[in-house]
Each structure stands twice: as C-alpha cells, then as structure tokens.
Design a protein around this motif. Sequence first.
Motif, PDB file in Angstrom:
ATOM      1  N   LYS A 126      -3.359   6.944   4.931  1.00  0.00           N
ATOM      2  CA  LYS A 126      -4.479   6.065   4.567  1.00  0.00           C
ATOM      3  C   LYS A 126      -4.163   4.627   4.961  1.00  0.00           C
ATOM      4  CE  LYS A 126      -6.449   8.862   0.971  1.00  0.00           C
ATOM      5  NZ  LYS A 126      -7.035   8.890  -0.345  1.00  0.00           N
ATOM      6  N   THR A 127      -5.206   3.861   5.241  1.00  0.00           N
ATOM      7  CA  THR A 127      -5.027   2.447   5.590  1.00  0.00           C
ATOM      8  C   THR A 127      -4.786   1.633   4.316  1.00  0.00           C
ATOM      9  OG1 THR A 127      -7.365   1.896   5.382  1.00  0.00           O
ATOM     10  CG2 THR A 127      -6.608   2.672   7.550  1.00  0.00           C
ATOM     11  N   ASN A 128      -4.299   0.415   4.505  1.00  0.00           N
ATOM     12  CA  ASN A 128      -4.048  -0.463   3.352  1.00  0.00           C
ATOM     13  C   ASN A 128      -5.322  -0.675   2.550  1.00  0.00           C
ATOM     14  OD1 ASN A 128      -1.510  -0.586   4.392  1.00  0.00           O
ATOM     15  ND2 ASN A 128      -1.460  -2.798   4.658  1.00  0.00           N
ATOM     16  N   GLN A 129      -6.435  -0.903   3.241  1.00  0.00           N
ATOM     17  CA  GLN A 129      -7.702  -1.157   2.549  1.00  0.00           C
ATOM     18  C   GLN A 129      -8.168   0.076   1.788  1.00  0.00           C
ATOM     19  OE1 GLN A 129      -9.061  -4.230   2.247  1.00  0.00           O
ATOM     20  NE2 GLN A 129     -10.314  -3.207   0.713  1.00  0.00           N
ATOM     21  N   GLU A 130      -7.969   1.254   2.343  1.00  0.00           N
ATOM     22  CA  GLU A 130      -8.350   2.480   1.634  1.00  0.00           C
ATOM     23  C   GLU A 130      -7.521   2.658   0.364  1.00  0.00           C
ATOM     24  OE1 GLU A 130      -9.816   5.460   5.229  1.00  0.00           O
ATOM     25  OE2 GLU A 130      -7.673   5.348   4.751  1.00  0.00           O
ATOM     26  N   ILE A 131      -6.242   2.302   0.438  1.00  0.00           N
ATOM     27  CA  ILE A 131      -5.379   2.415  -0.737  1.00  0.00           C
ATOM     28  C   ILE A 131      -5.822   1.431  -1.814  1.00  0.00           C
ATOM     29  CG2 ILE A 131      -3.019   2.145  -1.581  1.00  0.00           C
ATOM     30  CD1 ILE A 131      -2.095   2.988   1.261  1.00  0.00           C
ATOM     31  N   VAL A 132      -6.102   0.187  -1.412  1.00  0.00           N
ATOM     32  CA  VAL A 132      -6.551  -0.828  -2.372  1.00  0.00           C
ATOM     33  C   VAL A 132      -7.887  -0.411  -2.977  1.00  0.00           C
ATOM     34  CG1 VAL A 132      -7.342  -3.219  -2.591  1.00  0.00           C
ATOM     35  CG2 VAL A 132      -5.249  -2.716  -1.322  1.00  0.00           C
ATOM     36  N   ASP A 133      -8.795   0.092  -2.154  1.00  0.00           N
ATOM     37  CA  ASP A 133     -10.095   0.545  -2.656  1.00  0.00           C
ATOM     38  C   ASP A 133      -9.928   1.687  -3.667  1.00  0.00           C
ATOM     39  OD1 ASP A 133     -11.352  -1.326  -1.093  1.00  0.00           O
ATOM     40  OD2 ASP A 133     -11.902   0.092   0.500  1.00  0.00           O
ATOM     41  N   TYR A 134      -9.010   2.594  -3.401  1.00  0.00           N
ATOM     42  CA  TYR A 134      -8.742   3.695  -4.324  1.00  0.00           C
ATOM     43  C   TYR A 134      -8.257   3.150  -5.666  1.00  0.00           C
ATOM     44  CZ  TYR A 134      -6.193   7.542  -6.497  1.00  0.00           C
ATOM     45  OH  TYR A 134      -5.704   8.460  -7.393  1.00  0.00           O
ATOM     46  N   MET A 135      -7.337   2.196  -5.616  1.00  0.00           N
ATOM     47  CA  MET A 135      -6.794   1.632  -6.857  1.00  0.00           C
ATOM     48  C   MET A 135      -7.873   0.884  -7.635  1.00  0.00           C
ATOM     49  SD  MET A 135      -3.725   2.528  -7.225  1.00  0.00           S
ATOM     50  CE  MET A 135      -2.226   2.994  -6.426  1.00  0.00           C
ATOM     51  N   VAL A 136      -8.728   0.151  -6.932  1.00  0.00           N
ATOM     52  CA  VAL A 136      -9.817  -0.575  -7.596  1.00  0.00           C
ATOM     53  C   VAL A 136     -10.805   0.407  -8.208  1.00  0.00           C
ATOM     54  CG1 VAL A 136     -11.812  -2.080  -7.195  1.00  0.00           C
ATOM     55  CG2 VAL A 136      -9.587  -2.665  -6.221  1.00  0.00           C
ATOM     56  N   GLU A 137     -11.099   1.479  -7.488  1.00  0.00           N
ATOM     57  CA  GLU A 137     -12.017   2.489  -8.005  1.00  0.00           C
ATOM     58  C   GLU A 137     -11.453   3.132  -9.275  1.00  0.00           C
ATOM     59  OE1 GLU A 137     -13.329   6.911  -6.624  1.00  0.00           O
ATOM     60  OE2 GLU A 137     -13.438   5.345  -5.089  1.00  0.00           O
ATOM     61  N   ARG A 138     -10.162   3.322  -9.280  1.00  0.00           N
ATOM     62  CA  ARG A 138      -9.522   3.997 -10.412  1.00  0.00           C
ATOM     63  C   ARG A 138      -9.263   3.069 -11.589  1.00  0.00           C
ATOM     64  NH1 ARG A 138      -4.425   8.065 -10.035  1.00  0.00           N
ATOM     65  NH2 ARG A 138      -4.666   8.875 -12.129  1.00  0.00           N
ATOM     66  N   TYR A 139      -8.828   1.804 -11.324  1.00  0.00           N
ATOM     67  CA  TYR A 139      -8.405   0.898 -12.396  1.00  0.00           C
ATOM     68  C   TYR A 139      -9.295  -0.334 -12.557  1.00  0.00           C
ATOM     69  CZ  TYR A 139      -4.217   3.734 -12.143  1.00  0.00           C
ATOM     70  OH  TYR A 139      -3.347   4.789 -12.150  1.00  0.00           O
ATOM     71  N   GLY A 140     -10.244  -0.537 -11.680  1.00  0.00           N
ATOM     72  CA  GLY A 140     -11.139  -1.687 -11.781  1.00  0.00           C
ATOM     73  C   GLY A 140     -10.588  -2.903 -11.037  1.00  0.00           C
ATOM     74  N   ASP A 141     -11.392  -3.967 -10.992  1.00  0.00           N
ATOM     75  CA  ASP A 141     -11.013  -5.178 -10.264  1.00  0.00           C
ATOM     76  C   ASP A 141      -9.807  -5.882 -10.877  1.00  0.00           C
ATOM     77  OD1 ASP A 141     -12.932  -5.095  -8.239  1.00  0.00           O
ATOM     78  OD2 ASP A 141     -14.453  -5.946  -9.554  1.00  0.00           O
ATOM     79  N   PHE A 142      -9.508  -5.589 -12.124  1.00  0.00           N
ATOM     80  CA  PHE A 142      -8.386  -6.259 -12.783  1.00  0.00           C
ATOM     81  C   PHE A 142      -7.055  -5.925 -12.123  1.00  0.00           C
ATOM     82  CE2 PHE A 142      -5.200  -6.798 -16.155  1.00  0.00           C
ATOM     83  CZ  PHE A 142      -5.429  -8.136 -16.434  1.00  0.00           C
ATOM     84  N   VAL A 143      -6.991  -4.818 -11.409  1.00  0.00           N
ATOM     85  CA  VAL A 143      -5.747  -4.421 -10.756  1.00  0.00           C
ATOM     86  C   VAL A 143      -5.427  -5.327  -9.552  1.00  0.00           C
ATOM     87  CG1 VAL A 143      -6.613  -2.733  -9.082  1.00  0.00           C
ATOM     88  CG2 VAL A 143      -4.405  -2.359 -10.160  1.00  0.00           C
ATOM     89  N   LEU A 144      -6.400  -6.078  -9.084  1.00  0.00           N
ATOM     90  CA  LEU A 144      -6.192  -6.974  -7.937  1.00  0.00           C
ATOM     91  C   LEU A 144      -5.716  -8.348  -8.402  1.00  0.00           C
ATOM     92  CD1 LEU A 144      -9.419  -6.216  -5.884  1.00  0.00           C
ATOM     93  CD2 LEU A 144      -7.113  -5.361  -5.453  1.00  0.00           C
ATOM     94  N   TYR A 145      -4.788  -8.928  -7.647  1.00  0.00           N
ATOM     95  CA  TYR A 145      -4.374 -10.300  -7.943  1.00  0.00           C
ATOM     96  C   TYR A 145      -5.475 -11.287  -7.567  1.00  0.00           C
ATOM     97  CZ  TYR A 145       0.380 -10.604  -9.639  1.00  0.00           C
ATOM     98  OH  TYR A 145       1.486 -10.574 -10.426  1.00  0.00           O
ATOM     99  N   ARG A 146      -6.218 -11.000  -6.530  1.00  0.00           N
ATOM    100  CA  ARG A 146      -7.325 -11.856  -6.111  1.00  0.00           C
ATOM    101  C   ARG A 146      -8.615 -11.045  -6.167  1.00  0.00           C
ATOM    102  NH1 ARG A 146      -3.694 -11.700  -2.604  1.00  0.00           N
ATOM    103  NH2 ARG A 146      -2.052 -13.208  -2.544  1.00  0.00           N
ATOM    104  N   PRO A 147      -9.192 -10.916  -7.367  1.00  0.00           N
ATOM    105  CA  PRO A 147     -10.413 -10.105  -7.476  1.00  0.00           C
ATOM    106  C   PRO A 147     -11.566 -10.766  -6.730  1.00  0.00           C
ATOM    107  CG  PRO A 147      -9.936 -11.196  -9.558  1.00  0.00           C
ATOM    108  CD  PRO A 147      -8.788 -11.478  -8.647  1.00  0.00           C
ATOM    109  N   PRO A 148     -12.505  -9.972  -6.212  1.00  0.00           N
ATOM    110  CA  PRO A 148     -13.638 -10.552  -5.487  1.00  0.00           C
ATOM    111  C   PRO A 148     -14.553 -11.306  -6.442  1.00  0.00           C
ATOM    112  CG  PRO A 148     -13.962  -8.210  -5.808  1.00  0.00           C
ATOM    113  CD  PRO A 148     -12.578  -8.520  -6.289  1.00  0.00           C
TER     114      PRO A 148
END
Length: 161
Positions: free
Chosen positions: A81-103
């Motif tokens: 999987k690409t980096n973006q697909e992995i990040v999207d999976y994590m956001v889908e599973r845990y929400g935007d809070f899992v990102l250091y720079r949420p949109p």
Amino acid sequence: MKNLLAPLLCALLLAGPVIEGTAEAREAAPTAFDPVAHKRVVEVSEQLRCLVCQNQSIADSNAELAVDLRNQVIEQVKAGKTNQEIVDYMVERYGDFVLYRPPFKLSTAILWLGPVCLFLVGIIAFYINLRRRKRLVNEATKPLSAQEKALADELLRGSKE
C-alpha cells in the motif's frame, strides 16, 4: 534462628528460576525488512499521533497501542500500500485525531481556530483591564484645591512646621 532459615531457603529456591530467566540475554532476531520499506514505515509513523501519549508520534512512543499501530503500518507497507493509503486507513479507523496535522474541516475547526480565538480573547481582556485601570487612576487623582495648593507651597518653603 531455625524458624527463619526454612522460609528463607524456600524463598531462594522459588526465586531461582526467576533470577535465571532474567539473566538470560538473547540476540535480536534479524528482520527481513529492506531499508526503503523501513524508511516508509518511519515516514508514515511520524505522521500519526499515539492515541495514548497524544504528544508523541507512534514512531516515538513505546505504548502498547503505538506498537500495534506501527505493526499495522509495517504490515500494510509489506502488502504494497502507498503511504497515503495507509494514512487514510488509519484515519478511517481512528478518526482525524490520529493525525499530527489534521485537515481543516468543520469537525477539526476547533483544533485550528481554538488557539487563535484564545489569543484574541486574551488581548481583548488585557485591553479592557488596562482601560479600567486607567479610568480608576484618573478618577482617584483630582487637582488640588486653592487651599491645598497654598498649604503645599508653604510646606515647600518651610515656613510652616
């Protein structure tokens, strides 16, 4: 003395296997992970916040959940999987809070606008407090009456004691 010897011997016999097991050192198992994939895992892990620590990325945290999240990232990198697909999976599973720079969107607006609003509220409160103090000082100080002025002049000349 004999009463203390039996429990002490039992404790030493029971602690023996524990002591032996902790003294044993093992070599780290080699990983079949190539440097390029490792670099990708680190890049993705640094973008994701540890949900337990909250002030560390999953790359820096040693919390059990962070280790699990890192293992998920490793598995997804291995799956191609690409980096973006992995990040999207994590956001889908845990929400935007899992990102250091949420949109920036309606659900994360408080994260982006909160500090600015607090700063502006602080500046406004500081300005109001300054104006209130200035008004109180101006009200407390009044000009001298003619009698008070004459008394002050006399005191300054030293003619009255």
